[in-house]
Design an enzyme around this catalytic site. Sequence first.
Site, short mmCIF file in Angstrom:
data_model
loop_
_atom_site.label_atom_id
_atom_site.label_comp_id
_atom_site.label_asym_id
_atom_site.label_seq_id
_atom_site.Cartn_x
_atom_site.Cartn_y
_atom_site.Cartn_z
N SER A 224 0.84 -1.19 0.00
CA SER A 224 0.00 0.00 0.00
C SER A 224 0.88 1.25 0.00
CB SER A 224 -0.91 0.00 1.22
OG SER A 224 -0.18 -0.28 2.39
N GLU B 243 11.37 6.46 0.95
CA GLU B 243 11.02 5.60 2.09
C GLU B 243 12.21 5.46 3.05
OE1 GLU B 243 8.08 2.89 1.40
OE2 GLU B 243 8.47 1.69 3.18
N ASP C 124 8.96 -3.39 -4.15
CA ASP C 124 7.58 -2.88 -4.13
C ASP C 124 7.42 -1.69 -5.08
OD1 ASP C 124 7.55 -4.72 -2.16
OD2 ASP C 124 7.19 -3.34 -0.52
N TYR D 12 12.16 -5.36 10.50
CA TYR D 12 12.69 -5.32 9.13
C TYR D 12 14.14 -4.84 9.09
CZ TYR D 12 12.66 -4.51 4.08
OH TYR D 12 12.93 -4.54 2.74
C1 GLA Z 1 8.81 -5.19 2.03
C2 GLA Z 1 9.88 -4.30 1.41
C3 GLA Z 1 10.47 -4.95 0.18
C4 GLA Z 1 10.92 -6.39 0.45
C5 GLA Z 1 9.83 -7.18 1.16
C6 GLA Z 1 10.28 -8.54 1.60
O1 GLA Z 1 7.70 -5.31 1.19
O2 GLA Z 1 9.36 -3.05 1.07
O3 GLA Z 1 11.55 -4.18 -0.30
O4 GLA Z 1 12.12 -6.41 1.16
O5 GLA Z 1 9.35 -6.48 2.30
O6 GLA Z 1 10.56 -9.33 0.51
#
Ligand code: GLA
Length: 389
Positions: free
Chosen positions: A128, A161, A173, A223
């Site tokens: 999103s 980002e 993404d 993350y």
């Molecule tokens: C999120 C991040 C991506 C990728 C995925 C995991 O969506 O934005 O860049 O690292 O996690 O694959």
Amino acid sequence: MNIAELKNKLIEIYGENEEEIRFFRSPGRVNLIGEHTDYNGGCVFPAALTMASTVAVRNRKDNIIRLFATDLNYVVEAKLDCLSLYQSYRWGNYQLGVADELQKAGFMLTGCEMVFDDKVPLGGGLSSSAAIEVVTAVALLSMNGYEPDMVEVAKLTQLAEHHYIGVHCGIMDQFASAMGKKDHAIFLDCKTLDYSLVPLDLAGHKLVITNTNKKRSLGESKYNERRKQCESALADLKQDYKEAEYLCDITYAQLLHSKNLIKNNIDLNRAMHVISENERVKLSVKALKEGDLSLLGQYMIESHESLRDLYEVSCLELDVLVEASLKQPGVLGSRMTGAGFGGCTVSIVRDSDIEGFIKNVGDIYKHKIGYEASFYLSETADGGKEVFI
Ligand code: GLA
């Protein structure tokens, strides 16, 4: 909300004037396979979805940017010459981060009024945020007379980002949202940005996306920590592989050969996931091209296990969905998609079994977790572009 309604909304919120109103749309994505490989210089295999973020936009003659969304009840206002002030905004920060990044890259922007209609489930692991970032970039560039270079848009929005939101995401993404193509998945090498479009020919099957409805936010998640663990594993492995710039420059066989170099067991597990996942992506693309959907499904299952056990980014809700999905007839594969810690799964399900799948998986989930899952049969779509009434 359709485009005509969005136009009316913009006029209702900001009033009528002579300036032209234009519309832009950018999709969310589902990743078929290749999770947490992008920031490790590896490959991914996402497809853009019809679930998208759409914006109506009209220029202003000053340097004020005003933002509104159809599911919001207030207007966010910011000045283009002091964008660093708004980083803590709960809503609007993604858009303002993109405007900031575009300006830093040398693009001259005028003020504008925007109304967003966001149809990618928020925090659902279907990008999103990238949909909003990419549509904002395409809109701002186009409204200021620039022809958007979509690969550049993907790179700049990823940087927005990093810098504005503070999530050190990979490029998957934003790239999928910018460069997607209807009826195709994108086989992307995130190190070189070489890519190819692979027809998503699922011969009597569909992708069913199931949302755990467990909300998560990448900023709060682990993350960035995962990224650091990968960097640490790479630093150790460099004793044997000096040339390796990313974990995915090392093969699985090389990793096994040199695994004693990785001092920390957790780092080793992370590296084992990333490097095996990268190899699974390539094998999955080959399987899809050869029409071997069962094999593709098998790699998806292995991917989920690896994300759950080695990368540790799954959660009870995702595991319950995958386990329930794999017990249903006509299911070739199922896995979590996106960063994890909540969000969605993606499953390949035979057309004639989809109804039963939704009923049964929905029941099991409700029974075990206590609230409902949501199911989407979203089709694939094109990447970010201008749309017309
Ligand atoms: C999120 C991040 C991506 C990728 C995925 C995991 O969506 O934005 O860049 O690292 O996690 O694959």
